[in-house]
Design a protein around this motif. Structure first.
Motif, PDB file in Angstrom:
ATOM      1  N   MET A 147     -13.497  17.931  47.621  1.00 22.45           N
ATOM      2  CA  MET A 147     -14.575  17.173  46.997  1.00 22.45           C
ATOM      3  C   MET A 147     -14.203  15.698  46.874  1.00 22.45           C
ATOM      4  O   MET A 147     -13.084  15.294  47.145  1.00 22.45           O
ATOM      5  CB  MET A 147     -14.860  17.726  45.609  1.00 22.45           C
ATOM      6  CG  MET A 147     -15.749  18.898  45.564  1.00 22.45           C
ATOM      7  SD  MET A 147     -16.268  19.076  43.865  1.00 22.45           S
ATOM      8  CE  MET A 147     -17.822  19.785  44.169  1.00 22.45           C
ATOM      9  N   SER A 148     -15.144  14.913  46.397  1.00 24.35           N
ATOM     10  CA  SER A 148     -14.904  13.478  46.240  1.00 24.35           C
ATOM     11  C   SER A 148     -14.189  13.208  44.911  1.00 24.35           C
ATOM     12  O   SER A 148     -13.792  14.121  44.206  1.00 24.35           O
ATOM     13  CB  SER A 148     -16.223  12.728  46.298  1.00 24.35           C
ATOM     14  OG  SER A 148     -17.036  13.127  45.224  1.00 24.35           O
ATOM     15  N   LYS A 149     -14.077  11.939  44.574  1.00 22.42           N
ATOM     16  CA  LYS A 149     -13.416  11.558  43.333  1.00 22.42           C
ATOM     17  C   LYS A 149     -14.141  12.128  42.120  1.00 22.42           C
ATOM     18  O   LYS A 149     -15.317  12.468  42.177  1.00 22.42           O
ATOM     19  CB  LYS A 149     -13.395  10.037  43.209  1.00 22.42           C
ATOM     20  CG  LYS A 149     -12.543   9.351  44.222  1.00 22.42           C
ATOM     21  CD  LYS A 149     -12.586   7.861  43.954  1.00 22.42           C
ATOM     22  CE  LYS A 149     -11.743   7.111  44.937  1.00 22.42           C
ATOM     23  NZ  LYS A 149     -11.789   5.689  44.702  1.00 22.42           N
ATOM     24  N   ARG A 150     -13.430  12.155  41.033  1.00 27.16           N
ATOM     25  CA  ARG A 150     -14.057  12.597  39.789  1.00 27.16           C
ATOM     26  C   ARG A 150     -15.109  11.580  39.366  1.00 27.16           C
ATOM     27  O   ARG A 150     -14.934  10.382  39.559  1.00 27.16           O
ATOM     28  CB  ARG A 150     -13.002  12.701  38.697  1.00 27.16           C
ATOM     29  CG  ARG A 150     -11.956  13.758  38.980  1.00 27.16           C
ATOM     30  CD  ARG A 150     -10.981  13.869  37.847  1.00 27.16           C
ATOM     31  NE  ARG A 150     -10.700  12.552  37.254  1.00 27.16           N
ATOM     32  CZ  ARG A 150      -9.630  12.266  36.576  1.00 27.16           C
ATOM     33  NH1 ARG A 150      -8.709  13.164  36.379  1.00 27.16           N
ATOM     34  NH2 ARG A 150      -9.441  11.082  36.070  1.00 27.16           N
ATOM     35  N   PRO A 151     -16.193  12.025  38.754  1.00 29.21           N
ATOM     36  CA  PRO A 151     -17.267  11.095  38.362  1.00 29.21           C
ATOM     37  C   PRO A 151     -16.807  10.026  37.385  1.00 29.21           C
ATOM     38  O   PRO A 151     -17.220   8.886  37.493  1.00 29.21           O
ATOM     39  CB  PRO A 151     -18.313  11.998  37.711  1.00 29.21           C
ATOM     40  CG  PRO A 151     -18.017  13.357  38.220  1.00 29.21           C
ATOM     41  CD  PRO A 151     -16.556  13.401  38.526  1.00 29.21           C
ATOM     42  N   ARG A 178     -13.862   8.680  37.143  1.00 25.95           N
ATOM     43  CA  ARG A 178     -13.046   7.710  37.878  1.00 25.95           C
ATOM     44  C   ARG A 178     -13.926   6.737  38.659  1.00 25.95           C
ATOM     45  O   ARG A 178     -13.694   5.546  38.685  1.00 25.95           O
ATOM     46  CB  ARG A 178     -12.095   8.456  38.825  1.00 25.95           C
ATOM     47  CG  ARG A 178     -11.230   7.582  39.655  1.00 25.95           C
ATOM     48  CD  ARG A 178     -10.140   6.974  38.826  1.00 25.95           C
ATOM     49  NE  ARG A 178      -9.266   6.230  39.730  1.00 25.95           N
ATOM     50  CZ  ARG A 178      -8.423   5.324  39.335  1.00 25.95           C
ATOM     51  NH1 ARG A 178      -8.298   5.077  38.062  1.00 25.95           N
ATOM     52  NH2 ARG A 178      -7.686   4.683  40.197  1.00 25.95           N
ATOM     53  N   THR A 179     -14.966   7.253  39.277  1.00 31.84           N
ATOM     54  CA  THR A 179     -15.882   6.410  40.043  1.00 31.84           C
ATOM     55  C   THR A 179     -16.614   5.433  39.121  1.00 31.84           C
ATOM     56  O   THR A 179     -16.779   4.274  39.460  1.00 31.84           O
ATOM     57  CB  THR A 179     -16.899   7.279  40.798  1.00 31.84           C
ATOM     58  OG1 THR A 179     -16.178   8.211  41.607  1.00 31.84           O
ATOM     59  CG2 THR A 179     -17.778   6.447  41.675  1.00 31.84           C
ATOM     60  N   ALA A 180     -17.032   5.885  37.971  1.00 29.51           N
ATOM     61  CA  ALA A 180     -17.730   5.013  37.021  1.00 29.51           C
ATOM     62  C   ALA A 180     -16.807   3.911  36.533  1.00 29.51           C
ATOM     63  O   ALA A 180     -17.219   2.755  36.405  1.00 29.51           O
ATOM     64  CB  ALA A 180     -18.261   5.827  35.848  1.00 29.51           C
ATOM     65  N   LYS A 181     -15.536   4.256  36.287  1.00 31.50           N
ATOM     66  CA  LYS A 181     -14.578   3.243  35.842  1.00 31.50           C
ATOM     67  C   LYS A 181     -14.339   2.212  36.933  1.00 31.50           C
ATOM     68  O   LYS A 181     -14.264   1.016  36.667  1.00 31.50           O
ATOM     69  CB  LYS A 181     -13.255   3.891  35.449  1.00 31.50           C
ATOM     70  CG  LYS A 181     -13.300   4.633  34.142  1.00 31.50           C
ATOM     71  CD  LYS A 181     -11.951   5.230  33.808  1.00 31.50           C
ATOM     72  CE  LYS A 181     -11.988   6.035  32.534  1.00 31.50           C
ATOM     73  NZ  LYS A 181     -10.703   6.640  32.219  1.00 31.50           N
TER      74      LYS A 181
END
Length: 50
Positions: free
Chosen positions: A1-5, A7-10
């Motif tokens: 899967m992709s990055k954790r949500p 982490r992406t928001a940060k």
């Protein structure tokens, strides 16, 4: 899967804050440059031989 949500928001928030900081730096630099140019015009006008 992709990055954790979270982490992406940060990452996105950090990039936005960085962009704002760079833009503010350019605005401050540009304002001082413009003010220096105006000051130079007044200085040269005051010391012009007429």
């Amino acid at each position: 899967m992709s990055k954790r949500p979270d982490r992406t928001a940060k990452d996105r928030e950090w990039r936005i804050q960085r962009g704002v900081a760079i833009r503010v730096g350019f605005y401050i630099f540009g304002t001082h440059l413009f003010a220096g140019f105006i000051w130079l015009l007044f200085y040269l006008g005051e010391h012009a031989h007429r």
